[in-house]
Design a protein around this motif. Structure first.
Motif, mmCIF file in Angstrom:
data_model
loop_
_atom_site.group_PDB
_atom_site.id
_atom_site.type_symbol
_atom_site.label_atom_id
_atom_site.label_comp_id
_atom_site.label_asym_id
_atom_site.label_seq_id
_atom_site.Cartn_x
_atom_site.Cartn_y
_atom_site.Cartn_z
ATOM 1 N N GLU A 137 26.733 48.988 36.488
ATOM 2 C CA GLU A 137 25.454 49.310 37.122
ATOM 3 C C GLU A 137 25.592 50.287 38.290
ATOM 4 N N ARG A 138 26.803 50.425 38.835
ATOM 5 C CA ARG A 138 26.999 51.299 39.994
ATOM 6 C C ARG A 138 27.084 52.767 39.604
ATOM 7 N N THR A 139 27.294 53.064 38.328
ATOM 8 C CA THR A 139 27.562 54.441 37.909
ATOM 9 C C THR A 139 26.292 55.162 37.477
ATOM 10 N N ASN A 140 26.303 56.462 37.701
ATOM 11 C CA ASN A 140 25.263 57.343 37.197
ATOM 12 C C ASN A 140 25.943 58.283 36.206
ATOM 13 N N ALA A 172 46.000 42.259 38.531
ATOM 14 C CA ALA A 172 45.177 41.804 37.419
ATOM 15 C C ALA A 172 45.642 42.443 36.125
ATOM 16 N N VAL A 173 45.395 41.743 35.014
ATOM 17 C CA VAL A 173 45.603 42.355 33.702
ATOM 18 C C VAL A 173 44.364 43.178 33.387
ATOM 19 N N ALA A 174 44.432 43.974 32.333
ATOM 20 C CA ALA A 174 43.369 44.940 32.045
ATOM 21 C C ALA A 174 42.005 44.285 31.828
ATOM 22 N N GLU A 175 41.990 43.043 31.341
ATOM 23 C CA GLU A 175 40.726 42.387 31.020
ATOM 24 C C GLU A 175 40.047 41.764 32.235
ATOM 25 N N GLN A 176 40.736 41.679 33.359
ATOM 26 C CA GLN A 176 40.177 41.013 34.528
ATOM 27 C C GLN A 176 39.382 41.976 35.396
ATOM 28 N N ARG A 177 38.496 41.407 36.187
ATOM 29 C CA ARG A 177 37.548 42.196 36.978
ATOM 30 C C ARG A 177 38.242 43.105 37.976
ATOM 31 N N PHE A 178 39.342 42.659 38.574
ATOM 32 C CA PHE A 178 40.012 43.449 39.591
ATOM 33 C C PHE A 178 40.558 44.776 39.046
ATOM 34 N N SER A 179 40.733 44.854 37.725
ATOM 35 C CA SER A 179 41.291 46.083 37.159
ATOM 36 C C SER A 179 40.294 47.234 37.193
ATOM 37 N N GLN A 180 38.970 46.922 37.202
ATOM 38 C CA GLN A 180 37.920 47.940 37.231
ATOM 39 C C GLN A 180 38.075 48.958 36.097
ATOM 40 N N PHE A 181 38.270 50.243 36.442
ATOM 41 C CA PHE A 181 38.371 51.282 35.410
ATOM 42 C C PHE A 181 39.821 51.692 35.151
ATOM 43 N N ASN A 182 40.752 50.851 35.524
ATOM 44 C CA ASN A 182 42.151 51.059 35.174
ATOM 45 C C ASN A 182 42.416 50.264 33.900
ATOM 46 N N VAL A 183 42.409 50.955 32.764
ATOM 47 C CA VAL A 183 42.549 50.275 31.471
ATOM 48 C C VAL A 183 43.940 50.445 30.879
ATOM 49 N N ALA A 184 44.891 50.866 31.688
ATOM 50 C CA ALA A 184 46.275 51.052 31.218
ATOM 51 C C ALA A 184 46.868 49.715 30.775
ATOM 52 N N GLU A 185 47.835 49.783 29.886
ATOM 53 C CA GLU A 185 48.487 48.584 29.364
ATOM 54 C C GLU A 185 50.000 48.752 29.411
ATOM 55 N N LYS A 213 32.588 55.884 49.273
ATOM 56 C CA LYS A 213 31.797 55.228 48.234
ATOM 57 C C LYS A 213 32.427 55.362 46.848
ATOM 58 N N LEU A 214 33.642 55.862 46.785
ATOM 59 C CA LEU A 214 34.343 55.985 45.512
ATOM 60 C C LEU A 214 34.425 54.628 44.807
ATOM 61 N N ILE A 215 34.232 54.612 43.494
ATOM 62 C CA ILE A 215 34.332 53.368 42.725
ATOM 63 C C ILE A 215 35.236 53.590 41.517
ATOM 64 N N GLY A 216 35.665 52.481 40.921
ATOM 65 C CA GLY A 216 36.459 52.543 39.701
ATOM 66 C C GLY A 216 37.915 52.174 39.872
ATOM 67 N N TYR A 217 38.422 52.233 41.100
ATOM 68 C CA TYR A 217 39.826 51.930 41.329
ATOM 69 C C TYR A 217 40.075 50.418 41.275
ATOM 70 N N ALA A 218 41.251 50.049 40.829
ATOM 71 C CA ALA A 218 41.642 48.635 40.816
ATOM 72 C C ALA A 218 41.909 48.183 42.247
ATOM 73 N N LEU A 265 49.972 54.353 49.708
ATOM 74 C CA LEU A 265 49.550 55.723 49.435
ATOM 75 C C LEU A 265 49.301 55.868 47.937
ATOM 76 N N THR A 266 48.041 55.975 47.552
ATOM 77 C CA THR A 266 47.637 56.156 46.165
ATOM 78 C C THR A 266 46.569 57.246 46.117
ATOM 79 N N ILE A 267 46.321 57.795 44.939
ATOM 80 C CA ILE A 267 45.279 58.809 44.797
ATOM 81 C C ILE A 267 43.903 58.252 45.178
ATOM 82 N N PRO A 268 43.497 57.062 44.702
ATOM 83 C CA PRO A 268 42.208 56.526 45.138
ATOM 84 C C PRO A 268 42.124 56.304 46.653
#
Length: 416
Positions: free
Chosen positions: A201-204, A165-178, A156-161, A144-147
């Motif tokens: 490229e997916r974002t408008n 993964a660490v912040a630099e890896q692809r799986f993190s997406q738009f989760n840049v927390a450290e 079609k929601l995007i951006g969630y991890a 149970l998470t907000i995303p």
């Protein structure tokens, strides 16, 4: 000859001991009371309290994850009409399904540290995929998470991890927390988040509605612990939340910032300090992870730390009231208050329920994060001024949008 005899004798002794051990184990298994076999299960009925207390005191809980919701059980809310037929132009008219992009900044709580930590070494894993505010791994039935809630309204929601993964890896997406982030790191993380959204490229950028969570629960405490001499939060930390919000608004439009924060800091500190019946190892992890609260050398400065945290809260409350933010239609900041009078759950012995905590008794377990996600979602759907200030057991209370109140609540659409 003697060497061979000694080897055979040792082999015989080992075989005899092994046979005795197996026989004894089988005998005890057959003759042991039924409650012995229930210790590793969820059904603990009939087990002597003395045994349960030993288990809670010296062993970790048997379940630290939420109960999986079966597919036969439907989602709590009716999803019809929860996405606008035409793209809304005002942030105050956003339905849950209108959110297209989700991002987050924060510290280890946003990273998901401790989600599946039964032992201390497992704390090094960043479980971003199951982060309560930014993870989208699986579905709400397992995590149970907000995303995962928003995905029900907008698949079609995007951006969630979606993985560890660490912040630099692809799986993190738009989760840049450290992990270990301080309040002074928020400007950098915000710039990184904006850059990622712009380069995807997916974002408008001009049309997609975005929500950004900023979970400042432990950032406050870590900021203080990092510099025990700071008594003036604004000047010492060089932290201006308005500049951060203004930067986001100028860089990418159509944003709703969801900010969770403890309004009553002192109460929350009392909860942390009053945890009871914790595993012995937690005494040491508390001192290492949060010396400002638990280390003896800082006890005399605890009142000063509380003052600094109150200053932090005043800054946030001042931010919410700024006319510069209130007068915008494409940007808003909403302060969620479920931690204001938060009571930590207790177990059957009226002591701290450690099934909601990670192995360090400081971070949440996945079960704890699920409970927090449920509370945050409820806050998002509650009108400003009437938001709940505590949390309840996961899934016990789940607020849904209605025909009368279809929007995610802001100060403007909360006015009756």
């Amino acid at each position: 000859m003697r060497g061979l005899f000694k080897k055979n004798l040792i082999a015989i002794i080992v075989c005899v001991l092994w046979c005795c051990t197996v026989t004894l184990a089988l005998r005890l298994n057959i003759q042991s009371p039924k409650w012995v076999h229930q210790i590793s299960n969820d059904n603990l009925t009939g087990i002597p309290k003395s045994v349960l207390k030993l288990q809670d005191r010296f062993l970790y809980p048997t379940r630290r994850t939420q109960e999986k919701v079966q597919k036969s059980f439907k989602f709590f809310c009716d999803t019809n009409g929860t996405r606008s037929e035409t793209r809304p132009t005002s942030v105050h008219e956003l339905r849950p399904g209108d959110i297209d992009i989700i991002g987050s900044v924060g510290d280890s709580l946003t990273v998901g540290t401790g989600s599946f930590s039964y032992f201390l070494p497992q704390l090094v894993v960043d479980h971003r995929g199951t982060s309560w505010s930014a993870g989208g791994k699986g579905t709400w039935r397992e995590f149970l998470t907000i995303p995962n809630i928003l995905k029900v309204f907008n698949p079609k929601l995007i951006g969630y991890a979606y993985g560890d993964a660490v912040a630099e890896q692809r799986f993190s997406q738009f989760n840049v927390a450290e992990v270990g982030a301080l309040s002074r790191d928020l400007p950098f993380m915000t710039r990184e988040l904006v850059k990622r959204i712009k380069n995807d490229e997916r974002t408008n950028i001009t049309e997609d509605w975005k929500t950004r969570s900023s979970n400042g629960i432990t950032i406050h405490k870590r900021t203080i612990a990092a510099d025990n001499s700071q008594l003036n939060f604004k000047s010492k930390n060089n932290f201006d939340p308005f500049k951060i919000c203004n930067y986001q608004n100028e860089s990418i439009s159509l944003i709703m910032v969801i900010s969770t924060s403890e309004i009553s800091v002192k109460l929350n500190l009392e909860i942390l300090l009053k945890f009871t019946n914790l595993p012995t190892i937690c005494f040491f992890t508390h001192i290492v992870e949060c010396p400002c609260l638990y280390a003896i050398q800082y006890k005399d400065k605890l009142s000063d730390y509380i003052k600094v945290m109150k200053q932090f809260q005043e800054v946030e409350k001042e931010l919410i009231e700024l006319e510069e933010l209130k007068n915008k239609e494409d940007f808003t900041v909403v302060l969620q208050t479920f931690t204001e009078h938060l009571n930590f759950p207790l177990n059957r012995f009226n002591t701290t329920d450690t099934s909601y905590l990670a192995s360090d008794c400081f971070h949440f377990s996945q079960k704890g994060y699920a409970r927090a996600a449920n509370a945050l979602w409820n806050n998002m759907m509650e009108p400003v001024g009437l938001k709940s200030t505590d949390w309840s057991k996961e899934f016990d209370r789940f607020i849904c949008p209605t025909n009368e109140s279809p929007f995610i609540r802001t100060w403007k659409n909360s006015i009756s």
